[in-house]
Design an enzyme around this catalytic site. Structure first.
Site, short mmCIF file in Angstrom:
data_model
loop_
_atom_site.label_atom_id
_atom_site.label_comp_id
_atom_site.label_asym_id
_atom_site.label_seq_id
_atom_site.Cartn_x
_atom_site.Cartn_y
_atom_site.Cartn_z
N TYR A 1 17.18 29.40 8.21
CA TYR A 1 15.98 30.11 8.71
C TYR A 1 15.96 30.19 10.23
CZ TYR A 1 13.72 30.11 4.14
OH TYR A 1 13.40 30.34 2.82
N LYS A 44 0.85 -1.20 0.00
CA LYS A 44 0.00 0.00 0.00
C LYS A 44 0.88 1.24 0.00
CE LYS A 44 -0.57 -0.49 5.00
NZ LYS A 44 -0.86 0.52 5.98
C1 LIG Z 1 -3.91 -4.10 8.51
C2 LIG Z 1 -2.43 -4.05 8.31
N1 LIG Z 1 -1.76 -5.21 8.16
C3 LIG Z 1 -0.43 -5.24 7.98
C4 LIG Z 1 0.31 -4.08 7.94
C5 LIG Z 1 1.81 -4.16 7.77
O1 LIG Z 1 2.48 -3.71 8.91
P1 LIG Z 1 4.08 -3.58 8.91
O2 LIG Z 1 4.41 -2.55 7.87
O3 LIG Z 1 4.42 -3.10 10.28
O4 LIG Z 1 4.59 -4.91 8.57
C6 LIG Z 1 -0.33 -2.87 8.11
C7 LIG Z 1 0.46 -1.62 8.12
O5 LIG Z 1 0.02 -0.53 8.35
C8 LIG Z 1 -1.75 -2.84 8.30
O6 LIG Z 1 -2.42 -1.70 8.48
#
Ligand SMILES: Cc1ncc(COP(=O)(O)O)c(C=O)c1O
Length: 355
Positions: A251, A35
């Site tokens: 800055y 994602k």
């Molecule tokens: C529902 C869900 N599963 C798995 C993951 C993966 O987590 P990680 O990146 O800590 O492995 C996430 C990450 O945000 C998540 O929201």
């Protein structure tokens, strides 16, 4: 001449990490979480490169899943947020995307569909209180889904503090999960990166792994040297100047020279995604040296104290994060987490892929 500031993505490192994590996951199936454009690494290049090594992918949004399918990804894709409307759910069926179901109206859309998804993932709220059904509802909802013709219902939940498996929160979540999934007929999924690395004992036939895949180290866990950082943010020195003790830099004049100093200006800033909140002292690799950030991060530039680094010519290579300094170290100096640094890089710095 192209700008020296760019993001190098080592796809081989991601493939390597996938192998390390697959071994850590034991007999669990491995789902690569891609994602947010694969945590800023590029969802299509990442997914197509590792498709042969993982069992499935997870994204947050339907749009992200469609992008992967359009790019030719054929492995299963789970949409963690689930459908936002019945049309989304129909699209899941059409593109063989696994929907997460976490609220009542999604069940109604499912019931009303003529062509059902083969598999759905049922999110159970075991204590994170973000998404999911009450644990006591899980079995009856599953029966209803099966009666509707859905073949497999995967139970899933998410740990809020997986890096501390013995914390009160984790123990409560695991106990709740255990009772909600006792005698579960189909697959189950609880493990994220941290739980996979810790091999947390809990029912889970699928590991959903994100951050560690990209070489991120989980705060609170011992560093795993086998995980290679896949992202390197690089630039080069744009200018240097000598300043006198008492002069300030940048800055607000936040940093003041305690001695006569040499300052290197590097053309990367918060406009590229380097964090504005980075404190003085944040390490920056300049040639062979690790030198401290000196002064507030600008939109397009940072300033670094290279007084102790010897001769620093213009165009000398700079690494903002990668092997050294590690993204988690930079994040720590900026009061944030590596996850945020990876995902908030802008499009200004081009990405270069190494295979
Ligand atoms: C529902 C869900 N599963 C798995 C993951 C993966 O987590 P990680 O990146 O800590 O492995 C996430 C990450 O945000 C998540 O929201």
């Amino acid at each position: 001449m192209p700008r020296s500031t760019r993001i190098n993505i080592d796809l081989g490192a991601i493939l390597h990490n996938a192998g390390v994590l697959r071994a850590a996951a034991g007999d669990k199936h491995v789902m690569a979480v891609v994602k947010a454009d694969a945590y800023g690494h590029g969802a299509v290049p990442v997914a197509t490169h590792i498709e042969g090594t993982v069992d499935a992918f997870a994204v947050a949004l339907i749009e992200e899943a469609v992008t992967l399918r359009d790019a030719g990804v054929t492995k299963p894709i789970l949409v963690l947020e689930g459908p936002h409307c019945s049309v989304d759910l129909a699209l899941c069926v059409h593109l063989n995307i696994w929907p997460t179901l976490h609220r009542a109206d999604q069940l109604d859309w499912c019931h009303a569909l003529t062509e059902k998804p083969e598999q759905v993932w049922l999110k159970i709220d075991t204590g994170m209180h973000r998404l999911g059904f009450q644990p006591v509802q899980a079995q009856s909802i599953t029966q209803q889904l099966k009666a509707d013709g859905i073949k497999a219902v995967v139970a899933m939940s998410h740990l809020a503090a997986a890096e501390t498996p013995d914390s009160e929160l984790s123990v409560t979540q695991k106990t709740t999960w255990d009772s909600a999934t006792t005698h579960w007929e189909d697959e189950t999924s609880l493990h994220n990166s941290a739980a996979t690395r810790l091999a947390t004992p809990a029912r889970s036939t699928w590991a959903r792994i994100g951050y560690a895949l990209y070489g991120g180290q989980i705060e609170g866990l011992e560093r795993d040297p086998r995980l290679k950082p896949a992202m390197t943010l690089v630039s080069s020195v744009l200018a240097t100047r000598r300043i006198t003790q008492g002069d300030s830099v940048g800055y607000g004049g936040r940093w003041t020279a305690e001695r006569d100093s040499v300052i290197a200006t590097v053309p990367v800033g918060y406009g590229d995604g380097y964090p504005w909140a980075a404190a003085d002292g944040t390490p920056v690799a300049i040639g062979e040296h690790l030198a401290p950030l000196a002064g507030r991060v600008s939109m397009d530039m940072i300033t670094v104290d290279v007084t102790d680094c010897g001769e620093i010519p213009c165009d000398m290579p700079v690494t903002l994060w990668g092997d050294q300094p590690h993204i988690d170290t930079v994040a720590c100096h900026a009061g944030t987490i590596g996850y945020e640094l990876m995902t908030r890089l802008t499009q200004r710095a081009p990405r270069h892929y190494l295979r």
